[in-house]
Each structure stands twice: as C-alpha cells, then as structure tokens.
Write an enzyme that holds these catalytic residues in place. Structure first.
Site, PDB file in Angstrom:
ATOM      1  N   GLU A  58      62.618  40.405 -27.740  1.00 27.71           N
ATOM      2  CA  GLU A  58      63.923  39.922 -27.280  1.00 27.71           C
ATOM      3  C   GLU A  58      64.663  41.002 -26.508  1.00 27.71           C
ATOM      4  O   GLU A  58      64.683  42.167 -26.925  1.00 27.71           O
ATOM      5  CB  GLU A  58      64.743  39.499 -28.495  1.00 27.71           C
ATOM      6  CG  GLU A  58      65.590  38.286 -28.264  1.00 27.71           C
ATOM      7  CD  GLU A  58      64.757  37.040 -27.986  1.00 27.71           C
ATOM      8  OE1 GLU A  58      64.536  36.731 -26.791  1.00 27.71           O
ATOM      9  OE2 GLU A  58      64.344  36.379 -28.946  1.00 27.71           O
ATOM     10  N   ALA A 147      72.182  25.870 -26.867  1.00 31.21           N
ATOM     11  CA  ALA A 147      71.518  26.160 -28.133  1.00 31.21           C
ATOM     12  C   ALA A 147      70.605  27.374 -28.028  1.00 31.21           C
ATOM     13  O   ALA A 147      69.884  27.703 -28.965  1.00 31.21           O
ATOM     14  CB  ALA A 147      70.706  24.943 -28.580  1.00 31.21           C
ATOM     15  N   ASP A 199      62.444  32.905 -19.574  1.00 28.68           N
ATOM     16  CA  ASP A 199      62.591  31.461 -19.817  1.00 28.68           C
ATOM     17  C   ASP A 199      61.903  30.643 -18.729  1.00 28.68           C
ATOM     18  O   ASP A 199      61.214  29.654 -19.007  1.00 28.68           O
ATOM     19  CB  ASP A 199      64.080  31.089 -19.868  1.00 28.68           C
ATOM     20  CG  ASP A 199      64.862  31.989 -20.808  1.00 28.68           C
ATOM     21  OD1 ASP A 199      64.240  32.592 -21.687  1.00 28.68           O
ATOM     22  OD2 ASP A 199      66.090  32.106 -20.641  1.00 28.68           O
TER      23      ASP A 199
HETATM   24  C1  GLA Z   1      68.066  34.853 -22.503  1.00 21.98           C
HETATM   25  C2  GLA Z   1      67.635  35.173 -21.068  1.00 21.98           C
HETATM   26  C3  GLA Z   1      66.226  35.759 -21.055  1.00 21.98           C
HETATM   27  C4  GLA Z   1      66.081  36.898 -22.054  1.00 21.98           C
HETATM   28  C5  GLA Z   1      66.658  36.514 -23.422  1.00 21.98           C
HETATM   29  C6  GLA Z   1      66.667  37.658 -24.378  1.00 21.98           C
HETATM   30  O1  GLA Z   1      67.291  33.823 -23.001  1.00 21.98           O
HETATM   31  O2  GLA Z   1      67.661  34.013 -20.294  1.00 21.98           O
HETATM   32  O3  GLA Z   1      65.907  36.169 -19.743  1.00 21.98           O
HETATM   33  O4  GLA Z   1      66.682  38.074 -21.556  1.00 21.98           O
HETATM   34  O5  GLA Z   1      67.961  36.002 -23.308  1.00 21.98           O
HETATM   35  O6  GLA Z   1      65.374  38.027 -24.702  1.00 21.98           O
END
Ligand code: GLA
Length: 409
Positions: A58, A147, A199
């Site tokens: 993360e 969410a 993502d």
């Molecule tokens: C969000 C961002 C991702 C990533 C996460 C943390 O989901 O969209 O790009 O940085 O936070 O891991």
C-alpha cells in the site's frame, strides 16, 4: 448520486454478500437496453471493468514499489456507440445524471464531478494520439463509490476499453498499458487525484484466480496464484462507510513527503534506495518523513515475502504480513482511521488469519483473510462492533479474485 443507485447495500442478515455483484451477462443486457431506450439505437459494444482490493503493497505504486491487487467481481458496465459528430455524452443507467461535451473540451478545467473520470479518459487518450470520434456512453456501476474499491478506475477503464473497441482496435497487452497511462492522466489532471496507477493496472490486467504483482518501477507484472477458496479460505471485504476521497489533501501530502525524501536521498523514487537502513539514518532529523519512508521500506519487504509464500502455495502464511501492513499504515504512514482499526481488530479477535486496511485509507475498506467456515462469525462480529458504537452498518462482501476489463457483447 443516482448514477450508482444499482449498488445499494442490503443490511447484513447472516448472509454475507450485502452487495451483490450481479450476473455480468444480465447486467450487460440491462445496460444495453438502457442505451437503446436513451439513444434509439443499440450500442456497438458493452464492456466491463472491475473494482479492486489490494492484498498488500500500500502506497507503494507512486514510490515505484511493488503491489499485489486483485479484481473484485463488482464492476462498472459501459454500453458504447460512435456518433457521427464530435459530441460525447455519458449517462448513468438511471438517465438523470448526464454529461455532454465536445471532444476538444474534455480536458483539465473543462469537466468536474464524476464525469471527469469518464470524459477525462477520452481527453487523455486523444493526447496519447488516439483518433476518437464522438460517442454515446451509458454506464452502470456495481462498484460502491467512496469505498476505496476503485470505483473511479472502474469507470475510467470501462470508458477507455469502450473507446478502443469503437476504434476497432484489439485490446492487447500493449494497448492496455497505454490505457493505464491515459486513465492515470485523466485521474491526475482532469479529476485532480494524483494517484499512482495500481487501480487502473489491475482493472485492465487482472485475471480470475490470481493476484497481480505489479512492479511500479518498470510496470512489469506477473499473475501470482491466489485462489483462497481452494485453500478453504475467504477474503472478506468490509466497507467501513467512513468517508474517503483521494482529492483531499492527505493522499497528496503523503506522496509529497515521499518525493521530498527521495530528492533528499538523491534518488528518483524511494524504490531506488539501495540501503534502507542508511537512508533512514539520513532522514532521522525529520520524524514524520522518517516514519513515512520506513513504511515504504518495510511494506516493500512484506510484499516480497507475501509473494514468496503465495508462490509456495502457503496462503495461510500471509496473514501476519497483512496485519503487519495495517499496523505500519496506521502508525507510520498514518492513513488509517478509527473505523478501519475497529474492523481489523474485531476480525483478528474473531480468528481472522490477518487483516488490514486496503487502498488509500482515511476511510474506505478493510480486508480480512478468514477460514471459509468463519466468515459469518467475523462478519457478525464486525456488524456488532459497528452497532455497539452507533455507526451505520458496514458493507460486507466476499471477494473471489475476478477477471479484469473485458468486452461482454
Ligand atoms: C489509492 C490510489 C492508488 C494507490 C493506493 C494506495 O487507491 O488510487 O494509486 O496509491 O491508494 O496504495
């Protein structure tokens, strides 16, 4: 917002899935008939792009690190057809949330709200050289908004794949990589959320029965076996219902701390640091930055260990690493919140093998790795914990690793 009416939670009543992902073929038919009602002609294609959870890794993507996300069965469905002018319309399944603009006015400053994610992608694709015509798009999402499950990437990627399909181009790996970049640009420059690409990459590249190991240094990727059900396990996802927005300052501030630290250490990205201990010693005079960077280094190590265990078929073994990740995000990176901590603690107290917040944090969702026969107990305990505090009921889902963005018809 009415656009996402389709994804209302049912209260937990002893049956786990409080948010039904729906049947993809049926949802594709539904969004196609909405399209036809609205536009008086059938769509040329219907595509879907999923939401995601991140197993571990993360806040590493924008540091050039490793992350290990997987797609949810919950997706955004987009029905698309070309127009013979340069107008773009994007409509919700409920028809009262409609965006309309010209192709050359979809960029930064032109579009706001949810439409920035959809229209912004078309702008970014044109910046990348795609020759697009005007189009009509009807979207329907089963990914809950706010969410932390990447509803925005699901919209972006569904629109991007829809546009590629209309352009008559096959969405192979090279095309999908370009789309990841375009979706990232749309999110950063049009929607104003400087996110790191995880993502969009998982939405476009995920496979069922696998987690996607992403190396955000060179964007190489590998499917890692991840089929919890086959090992008698389940991944429980808990939407805390606590607010979460990446356009707020907290995410950008973390990112800036990391970039400043990299500059100080003389590297482009924190991933490039060869000697983490020496780097931490060098940053010792700034407690906050020291903590942030320590999270990045320890999390990178946890991802590597998680992947080793999964490659060896040891799914149970990753539990403690998930929990350690949560503690690091809570204490060093400071992106957790009371609701996330309560979910994690309750899940662990009820026998989860590991639990952590997932996504950007500040609210959003947590995941818990639990034995399949304990899912109901953990879900009930989390619901009770919420009830006892007078909080609105959490959203609960189990998440079999699912397919990435694809054309459905
Ligand atoms: C969000 C961002 C991702 C990533 C996460 C943390 O989901 O969209 O790009 O940085 O936070 O891991």
């Amino acid at each position: 917002m009415r656009l996402f009416q389709g994804c209302a939670y049912r209260p937990y009543s002893g049956a786990m899935q409080t948010l039904d992902p729906g049947d993809p073929a049926a949802l594709a038919d539904e969004v196609a008939s909405r399209f036809e009602q609205l536009h008086g002609r059938p769509p040329q294609a219907v595509v879907a792009a999923p939401g995601r959870v991140n197993l571990i890794g993360e806040h590493l993507d924008y540091n050039g690190g490793l992350c290990l996300p997987m797609a949810l069965p919950h997706a955004t469905y987009a029905a698309v057809a070309a127009r013979d002018d340069d107008v773009v319309t994007v409509t919700s399944g409920q028809a009262d949330d409609r965006f309309e603009g010209r192709l050359d006015a979809l960029g930064p400053g032109d579009v706001s709200g949810w439409a920035a994610y959809a229209a912004g992608v078309l702008w970014a694709m044109r910046e990348d050289g795609w020759d697009l015509t005007g189009c009509d798009v009807v979207v329907e999402s089963r990914v809950p908004v706010g969410a932390g499950l990447s509803s925005s990437a699901a919209i972006e990627c569904s629109v991007a794949l829809g546009a590629v399909t209309l352009a008559g181009v096959e969405a192979d790996g090279a095309v999908r990589s370009r789309l990841v970049r375009a979706c990232m640009r749309a999110e950063a420059e049009v929607a104003g959320a400087p996110t790191g690409g995880m993502d969009q990459a998982v939405a476009l590249f995920a496979r069922a029965e696998a987690a996607l190991l992403l190396d955000c240094r060179d964007w190489s990727m590998r499917q890692v076996p991840w089929a919890p059900a086959a090992a008698g396990l389940a991944l429980l996802v808990v939407d805390t219902r606590a607010s979460h927005a990446l356009t707020d300052g907290g995410y950008g501030a973390r990112r800036r701390d990391c970039e400043d630290a990299a500059r100080r250490l003389g590297v482009e990205l924190l991933r490039d640091v060869d000697d983490p201990q020496a780097a931490l010693a060098e940053l010792a005079d700034d407690e906050r930055v020291h903590q942030r960077v320590r999270h990045v280094f320890t999390e990178l190590d946890r991802v590597r260990r998680t992947v080793e265990l999964l490659d060896a078929g040891d799914m149970d073994g990753i539990g403690p690493l998930l929990t350690a990740s949560h503690l690091s995000l809570r204490d060093d990176y400071e992106v957790s919140c009371e609701e996330l901590d309560v979910v994690v603690e309750t899940a662990l107290d009820t026998g989860a093998l590991g639990a952590r917040m997932t996504g950007g944090g500040f609210g959003g969702s947590a995941i818990a790795l639990v034995r399949a026969d304990a899912v109901e107990d953990v879900a009930a305990a989390v619901s009770d914990a919420y009830d006892g505090r007078g909080w609105p009921a959490p959203g609960l889902l189990t998440a079999p690793p699912s397919a990435g963005a694809r054309r459905l018809r």
